[in-house]
Design a protein around this motif. Sequence first.
Motif, PDB file in Angstrom:
ATOM      1  N   VAL A  17       1.064  -1.386  -0.142  1.00 58.34           N
ATOM      2  CA  VAL A  17      -0.185  -0.107  -0.104  1.00 58.34           C
ATOM      3  C   VAL A  17       0.964   1.337   0.000  1.00 58.34           C
ATOM      4  O   VAL A  17       0.472   2.158  -0.763  1.00 58.34           O
ATOM      5  N   LEU A  18       1.811   1.316   0.849  1.00 54.01           N
ATOM      6  CA  LEU A  18       2.757   2.515   1.006  1.00 54.01           C
ATOM      7  C   LEU A  18       3.550   2.507  -0.227  1.00 54.01           C
ATOM      8  O   LEU A  18       3.871   3.705  -0.794  1.00 54.01           O
ATOM      9  N   GLY A  19       4.227   1.508  -0.865  1.00 50.09           N
ATOM     10  CA  GLY A  19       4.832   1.591  -2.062  1.00 50.09           C
ATOM     11  C   GLY A  19       3.989   2.024  -3.272  1.00 50.09           C
ATOM     12  O   GLY A  19       4.572   2.952  -4.046  1.00 50.09           O
ATOM     13  N   ALA A  20       2.768   1.741  -3.238  1.00 49.32           N
ATOM     14  CA  ALA A  20       1.768   1.978  -4.390  1.00 49.32           C
ATOM     15  C   ALA A  20       1.691   3.470  -4.350  1.00 49.32           C
ATOM     16  O   ALA A  20       1.456   4.241  -5.254  1.00 49.32           O
ATOM     17  N   ALA A  21       1.440   4.157  -2.999  1.00 49.84           N
ATOM     18  CA  ALA A  21       1.642   5.602  -2.677  1.00 49.84           C
ATOM     19  C   ALA A  21       2.595   6.309  -2.972  1.00 49.84           C
ATOM     20  O   ALA A  21       2.738   7.597  -2.707  1.00 49.84           O
ATOM     21  N   GLY A  22       3.914   5.697  -3.312  1.00 50.11           N
ATOM     22  CA  GLY A  22       5.032   6.409  -3.739  1.00 50.11           C
ATOM     23  C   GLY A  22       6.221   6.678  -2.330  1.00 50.11           C
ATOM     24  O   GLY A  22       7.098   7.188  -2.627  1.00 50.11           O
ATOM     25  N   PHE A  23       5.881   5.845  -1.394  1.00 48.33           N
ATOM     26  CA  PHE A  23       6.594   5.722  -0.329  1.00 48.33           C
ATOM     27  C   PHE A  23       8.017   5.207  -0.532  1.00 48.33           C
ATOM     28  O   PHE A  23       7.658   3.942  -1.091  1.00 48.33           O
ATOM     29  N   GLU A  24       8.984   5.208   0.061  1.00 45.67           N
ATOM     30  CA  GLU A  24      10.221   4.435   0.179  1.00 45.67           C
ATOM     31  C   GLU A  24      10.747   4.242   1.355  1.00 45.67           C
ATOM     32  O   GLU A  24      10.318   4.841   2.347  1.00 45.67           O
ATOM     33  N   GLU A  25      12.043   3.345   1.495  1.00 43.78           N
ATOM     34  CA  GLU A  25      12.416   3.086   2.708  1.00 43.78           C
ATOM     35  C   GLU A  25      11.312   2.819   3.949  1.00 43.78           C
ATOM     36  O   GLU A  25      11.579   3.337   4.988  1.00 43.78           O
TER      37      GLU A  25
END
Length: 93
Positions: A17-25
């Motif tokens: 979910v966070l990766g799909a929203a553009g978050f990293e690390e």
Amino acid sequence: MAVAMASLSDPERVRKVLGAAGFEEIGIVPVTATTCWGRDAADAVDFFVSRTPGLTVSDATRASMMDTLLPYETAEGVLLSAGVWVVGARLPL
């Protein structure tokens, strides 16, 4: 699609979910703590039942829930162990 209170209980789903929203690390650390769920067993039952608005719970089910929670009643309330994820992530600059 998961919509329940525990829909983000799987760390891989959180990462997705966070990766799909553009978050990293994305970092996820499990934390266990003692939590208070009510002043006494009856209050805790009311809290748990209130999590699903419109749900009808029979007297027999409430009594069974009370029996289950009574051993966890203390002077500080109904104390149960709970696990949560502490999640950290960043958006790219």
